[in-house]
Design a protein around this motif. Structure first.
Motif: not given
Length: 550
Positions: A266-272
């Motif tokens: 799912e969207w996670d800006p830090g993980l991205a």
């Protein structure tokens, strides 16, 4: 799989355009192949190359599949499916992103079955409506998603409404795979066979199931060329696989260049940010809210993002200021994609040679093989460049129709194969597309058409407005009057008088909203589009109380 050079000839009525977007483009030829054949070709040519990465936070758990391994497991899935179901059966999937989804998508295609994606956030009534609408034979599901007990919901639907529905939990995936250990004959799947029933996002009402065939592989390959997505590139997928942006645009664009598909759950800006650096990602499809979250993340400056060549923005309008900010912070190209579920995905795209004006004001030009006309909604006459009307397209890749809804199919598609998009737009002399709103959103005040997008763009310019939506409300005198619903940038009360004057200074009087309302949150669909029909419901229910400003 190496694309040969073909002439770029966008099919735009009334517009002659012999020059490719960047001067010289090599687009892959349209071929009669299926999803299964596409994967087989990739495995033959680059079997040892990594095709799929499970982009989880724990690096030790990041599983990887080569193209050879992906094909082998997809064939096992096909064998397991065929032991229980028949070609043509609808196989629904209700899950967050996971590697099994990708494998199942190819496996179902090899088995001649039709995948039906469903959002795991659906409540029981919503999921039941989709399963019944497509007459699903089986449902693959996760057990829980956030606060939703997906497995329990699925069991309730089976027990109360669909007793023959087969339920297969992804927690039992290994057991399911084991049932396909012994090969069985695979059916002769044809390129025009349906492969996905993709339900529309439902911004204007109840979703409908668009039947897409195997030809949907071609537009994403052209998008890859437009964006300059290099051969063997790495694509970060943050889009949900239950959306066409994930399961079609992102996945097929990656396969078309024999690339690596790095999938986030799912969207996670830090993980991205971490995945971009760790996996060397070159491109991705994001909606504007995702881009903002990534740029504003506290760890942004800690990551090396130098491998990013482009970010493809879609599903919602991209403000020019955001595009400029993205270029300044990351140094990559911002590309714009316009598409629709019924079109089989992408319709137009900006290209690497387009300048700031095209990126800020257009949605690029129609992709190869895509005929696009602007028509008068009342007379159906084709309009010349520069005039606004309903966008209509014709292409081998558009949907076969809405599943089980012949009347709605006839309403959307003409007998000679043109698809009415329901979007209002225009073309310039060079064939660049601009969209101005949805035909169903159009407000008719005293017989004069008002296009909400125009008013919304003006409201976005006001420094106190974070988000805005414009809808029409019934009125005894005018037929409809304009209501503007706005969200303040800092949560403070908006001064409607100031916003009203702001609009009066920039719009003709009949376009200026007569009614105003403020909200702290907008109803959104999963891809970030405002659901205007819900705003109408909120107004009728008294949740929004409009204020008159004259």
């Amino acid at each position: 799989m190496v694309a040969k050079d073909v002439a770029y000839q966008p099919q735009v009525s009334g517009v002659q355009q012999p020059i490719p977007p960047t001067g010289e483009q090599s687009y892959p030829p349209v071929r009669d192949v299926t999803l299964g054949e596409l994967l087989r070709e990739a495995a033959r040519e680059s079997g040892d190359r990594v095709a799929l990465v499970n982009g989880v936070a724990d690096r030790a758990l990041r599983r990887r599949w080569t193209y050879a391994e992906l094909l082998r497991e997809a064939e096992t899935v096909a064998y397991a499916l065929l032991r229980r179901f028949q070609p043509g059966d609808r196989i629904a999937v209700c899950s967050a992103n996971c590697p099994e989804w990708v494998i199942l998508e190819f496996g179902a295609a090899l088995a001649g079955m039709i995948m039906v994606p469903a959002n795991p956030a659906y409540r029981e009534a919503e999921l039941a409506a989709i399963l019944q609408d497509c007459e699903a034979t089986a449902l693959f599901h996760i057990d829980t998603w956030r606060s939703s007990a997906v497995g329990a919901i699925a069991a309730s639907i089976r027990d109360t409404l669909m007793p023959d529905l087969a339920l297969i939990s992804f927690s039992d995936w290994d057991t399911f795979l084991a049932s396909g250990a012994e090969p069985v004959p695979l059916p002769n799947v044809k390129p025009r066979d349906p492969v996905i029933i993709q339900f529309t996002s439902g911004t204007t009402g109840r979703p409908k199931g668009a039947m897409l065939h195997h030809g949907l592989i071609h537009p994403p390959a052209n998008v890859a060329v437009c964006c300059g997505f290099k051969r063997f590139g790495v694509w970060l997928n943050a889009m949900p696989m239950y959306h066409i942006g994930g399961a079609v645009v992102s996945l097929m664009a990656t396969i078309s260049v024999l690339g690596t598909f790095v999938q986030m759950r799912e969207w996670d800006p830090g993980l991205a940010l971490e995945l971009i650096e760790a996996e060397g990602c070159n491109g991705m499809l994001l909606v504007p809210t995702m881009i903002v979250a990534m740029l504003d993340h506290p760890t942004f400056a800690d990551h090396d993002l130098s491998t990013v060549d482009f970010i493809l923005a879609g599903a919602a309008p991209v403000p020019p200021a955001l595009s400029e900010r993205l270029t300044e912070r990351i140094g990559c190209r911002t590309m714009i994609c316009f598409g629709q579920t019924e079109a089989g995905g992408p319709i137009s795209n900006t290209a690497t040679g387009d300048g700031p004006h095209e990126l800020a004001n257009t949605l690029g030009r129609p992709l190869p093989g895509m005929q696009l006309e602007i028509r008068d909604p009342a007379t159906n006459a084709t309009l010349p460049p520069g005039e606004m009307g309903e966008m209509c397209i014709k292409s081998p890749q558009i949907m076969l129709g809405y599943y089980g809804r012949e009347d709605e199919t006839r309403s959307a598609m003409t007998p000679d194969g043109w698809l009415r998009l329901g979007d209002l737009g225009m073309l310039d002399e060079r064939g660049y597309v601009s969209i101005t709103g949805r035909l169903k959103d159009m407000i008719i005040r005293g017989g004069i058409n008002i296009y909400p997008r125009e008013v919304e763009d003006v409201l976005f310019e006001h420094p106190s407005v974070a988000q805005a939506a414009v809808i029409g409300l019934p009125d005894d005198k005018w037929g409809e009057i304009v209501l503007a619903v706005a969200q303040s940038i800092d949560g403070s009360p908006l001064r409607f008088e100031d916003l009203h004057q702001h609009c009066r200074d920039r719009l003709a009087g009949f376009k200026v909203p007569a009614l105003w309302a403020q909200t702290d949150i907008f109803p959104m669909n999963p891809t970030g589009k405002i659901q205007k029909f819900v705003l109408n419901d909120w107004t009728r229910e008294g949740r929004l109380v409009p204020v008159s400003v004259r």
